[in-house]
Design an enzyme around this catalytic site. Structure first.
Site, PDB file in Angstrom:
ATOM      1  N   SER A 259      20.501 -48.797  -0.611  1.00  0.00           N
ATOM      2  CA  SER A 259      20.155 -47.590   1.140  1.00  0.00           C
ATOM      3  C   SER A 259      18.505 -47.752   0.616  1.00  0.00           C
ATOM      4  CB  SER A 259      21.171 -46.319   0.453  1.00  0.00           C
ATOM      5  OG  SER A 259      20.506 -45.610   1.696  1.00  0.00           O
TER       6      SER A 259
ATOM      7  N   ASP B 292      30.401 -50.349   6.106  1.00  0.00           N
ATOM      8  CA  ASP B 292      29.503 -48.830   6.560  1.00  0.00           C
ATOM      9  C   ASP B 292      28.932 -48.268   7.719  1.00  0.00           C
ATOM     10  OD1 ASP B 292      27.360 -47.417   5.289  1.00  0.00           O
ATOM     11  OD2 ASP B 292      26.099 -49.710   4.462  1.00  0.00           O
TER      12      ASP B 292
ATOM     13  N   HIS C   5      29.448 -47.334   2.813  1.00  0.00           N
ATOM     14  CA  HIS C   5      27.416 -47.322   2.172  1.00  0.00           C
ATOM     15  C   HIS C   5      27.733 -47.515   0.884  1.00  0.00           C
ATOM     16  CE1 HIS C   5      23.286 -46.900   2.374  1.00  0.00           C
ATOM     17  NE2 HIS C   5      23.057 -45.598   2.160  1.00  0.00           N
TER      18      HIS C   5
END
Length: 721
Positions: free
Chosen positions: A591, A666, A698
């Protein structure tokens, strides 16, 4: 370069003694260390199940029984009730039995009433009189359930509409919007600003405030479900930076009259309505209202009866951003005053205001942050909270006398503490860990500050030869700011040998990866890599949390720049260690950490040989409004910043081996980020690798998470080791 090493002598000495009895033949696998692994549960730290307060009685589940924790060493834990007794009572009332005690809670402090669910129905059951107080049959698709203890009423959503069901079992429709772009009773603003839910019962439970979000003007973003025979389109609403945002309003629903009043929050409609709170007399709703630019926050008060704005109590501004995350908290013994959390003096502190918005006094101050407010004692004279006052890498529990301002630390041992305050405020459940303490739980009497430790967790790795973990700090390149790091040495390392090193990075806001908690927050994969002969290093750069607003917002409008400088300061420290092979340094993150992996690989290709970037942001213009515009402003306002921080534009700078990983569904960092990077790499003639996890969002969950970490490990083994 000054290095601060943190070592707790008595524990370290004990660990050295124990190591003589450790089994050096056992090596932990990814199945042991990664959530979703087949043997992961074997090595989990076991705390008492479902610790909760029933009035001033701390309770937990033991087998098929609910036990009450003794308040001193001289006493014994007592049985509150067991599953057999509950089910006998349910059957006597012609109700189906429960399968697990995990559904049981105590909604009323002074009554022997439990709330429980058997998978179909929810009950309020008095186990003293053996009577059913209330019974609720919620629809199977009921989500976002919110129970009012005062009125014994449930609120919940079905699809995008809001409903309530009262003690009588009658379902009442609160909203009836037919457009799927309008969402009621759910969390809004993509869960930013401390927003975690979408319904808010009044103190009496007679009225329900709720969010109504109109997303019809927000761009549809296509996700594709490939599990169908013919892949299916799954559109989501995804407002990208600089584009149209949703419009939110707040409704007040009265289940008795079935009427709704909407607060007249006015224009512009693109703003953030956050931190909803009821006044104790239920005549007003308090809102922290933030402009889309997020540099101005108004604390507004609205009349419940009319929905009209009653007053703007005060306004907070900042040249970068203001981020309200906590609603007003009315004093227990003075409903004419409330407490407000603010970072306006540089750290998150407590301020007392009167109902006209006049500051009465600042309750806390200092170069440390309030992390969480726990509540008041019975008289309302003292407030309890958790802060970083003792250390930036520890969290401790404090009592604040609201009249004198005296602060008393209630937590006794070093480490990271979390707490639950009893109903009266007489006791606190203190749960805590430290680097060498896998977990303890204590009961503290707040008046005397005497504590009783009722639980000590066993070290799940106690008989296994484990890598050495070091926590310390180095100075940032400003020469004054401490940056805390965690360094894990290879198992059985030889100081004369050179080892490959992996930097594990996150580095973004609302994060802190290094602290004095169990194993310094080292993850299972970190331990696994150390077992395989890697040095694993993590440092919290400027831009991360719990160090004050200046430490965090120095990255404003230039995400990735300062963070990379601090990470490279950490790399310089690594290179000074004789056992680190400077020619074999890699980096991995997910991320924001994926974004930082790209920053390090592309800005310093001479240093990093291998990188693995999971779910990375590659260009902030593809990220959502609330988070993206807070830290970067809009692309129109900050074109230079967006250009300077774009990893897509730097794809041609790649020199080492880079693996990109993404879930194809995602909804947070959409796949477009990695696809745009790949497109740029092809155009510029560089060759990153790409791996997709079908059907995942995600991050990877379940057993696929083990596969993910095996895949990451193989990449480093192939190209770094």
């Amino acid at each position: 370069m000054k290095i601060l090493k943190i070592c707790f002598l008595s524990i370290c000495t004990l660990s050295s003694f124990i190591s003589m009895a450790q089994d050096t033949s056992v090596q932990l696998s990814l199945e042991d260390l990664i959530p979703g692994g087949n043997s992961y549960a074997k090595y989990r730290i076991s705390f008492p199940q479902k610790l909760q307060w029933w009035g001033d009685n701390a309770t937990y589940i033991k087998g098929d029984s609910i036990m009450s924790v003794a308040k001193s060493e001289k006493q014994s834990d007592n049985l509150v009730i067991d599953k057999k007794t509950i089910n006998s009572g349910l059957e006597a009332n012609d109700k189906k039995p429960i399968k697990s005690l995990l559904s049981v809670s105590f909604p009323y402090a002074d009554q022997k009433i439990v709330m429980l669910n058997n998978g179909v129905d929810t009950y309020l059951y008095n186990f003293e009189s053996n009577k059913m107080i209330a019974s609720y049959t919620l629809p199977k698709d009921a989500a976002n359930q919110d129970f009012s203890e005062a009125s014994k009423t449930f609120a919940y959503t079905k699809d995008n509409n809001l409903y309530v069901i009262r003690e009588s079992g009658q379902e009442v429709t609160a909203t009836s919007d037919t457009d799927k772009g309008i969402v009621n009773g759910q969390s809004v603003h993509r869960n930013e600003f401390g927003i975690k839910k979408g319904t808010f019962w009044s103190p009496s439970g007679k009225q329900l405030a709720f969010y109504r979000m109109d997303e019809t003007m927000v761009t549809d973003y296509p996700l594709v479900d490939i599990s169908a025979r013919v892949a299916e389109l799954k559109d989501i609403k995804y407002p990208m930076a600089g584009m149209k945002s949703h419009h939110v309003t707040v409704g007040i629903f009265n289940p008795e009259t079935q009427q709704t009043i909407f607060l007249k929050t006015g224009t512009p409609k693109e703003k953030y309505l956050t931190n909803i709170a009821w006044s104790p007399d239920e005549k007003y709703i308090y809102l922290a209202e933030l402009n889309r630019g997020q540099d101005t926050c108004k604390l507004n008060r609205y009349e419940v009866a009319s929905g009209k704005l009653d007053a703007t109590l005060f306004t907070e501004t900042h040249s970068k951003y203001v981020e309200p995350e906590n609603s007003v908290l009315f004093l227990k013994n003075d409903p004419q005053s409330f407490i407000w959390q603010s970072k306006k003096d540089g750290h998150n502190h407590l301020y007392q205001y009167d109902l006209n918005g006049k500051l009465k006094k600042q309750l806390t101050s200092g170069n440390w942050d309030i992390i969480e407010v726990l509540g008041f004692d019975e008289a309302g004279n003292n407030l309890y909270y958790i802060s970083t006052e003792a250390s930036p890498i520890e969290k401790h529990i404090y009592q604040l006398n609201l009249k004198s301002g005296k602060r008393t630390q209630l937590s006794k041992e070093e480490g990271a503490h979390s707490a639950q305050l009893s109903t009266s405020g007489k006791y606190i459940i203190d749960r805590y860990t430290s680097q060498h303490n896998p977990g303890k739980a204590s009961i503290t009497e707040t008046k005397t500050n005497k504590s009783y430790t009722f639980f000590e967790a066993k070290d799940p790795y106690g008989k296994i030869n484990m890598p050495e973990i070091e926590i310390g700090s180095i100075k940032a390149n400003d020469g004054k700011t401490n940056l805390y790091y965690r360094l894990i040495k290879p198992l059985n390392y030889n100081p004369a040998q050179k080892y490959p090193t992996v930097v594990y990075v996150y580095g973004g806001p609302h994060s802190q990866l290094v602290d004095n908690s169990w194993m310094g927050q080292a993850r299972g994969w970190d331990i696994y890599m150390a077992e395989k002969g890697y040095v694993v290093f993590t440092i919290d750069n400027r831009g991360t949390s719990n160090r004050g607003i200046d430490f965090e917002n120095i990255t404003h409008r230039q995400l990735g720049i300062i963070e990379t400088e601090d990470q490279m300061t950490g790399v310089d420290f690594l290179k000074s260690l004789p056992y680190v092979d400077s020619d074999r340094i890699g980096v991995h993150g997910w991320s924001y950490g994926g974004f930082m992996t790209l920053n390090l690989m592309l800005r310093h290709p001479e240093t990093f040989k291998v990188g693995v970037a999971g779910g990375p942001v590659t260009d902030w213009k593809y990220y959502e409004i609330m988070y993206g515009e807070r830290y970067m402003d809009s692309p129109k306002e900050n074109p230079e910043g967006y250009s300077k921080t774009s990893m897509v534009d730097r794809a041609g700078d790649l020199k080492g081996r880079l693996l990109l990983i993404h879930g194809d569904e995602d909804p947070t960092v959409v796949l477009q980020h990695n696809l745009q990077f790949m497109k740029s790499a092809i155009k510029s003639g560089t060759h990153p690798d790409l791996f997709i996890y079908p059907g995942h969002g995600h991050n990877m969950t379940g057993h696929d998470r083990v596969h993910l970490h095996e895949h990451i490990t193989r990449y480093f083994d192939d190209f770094l080791k």
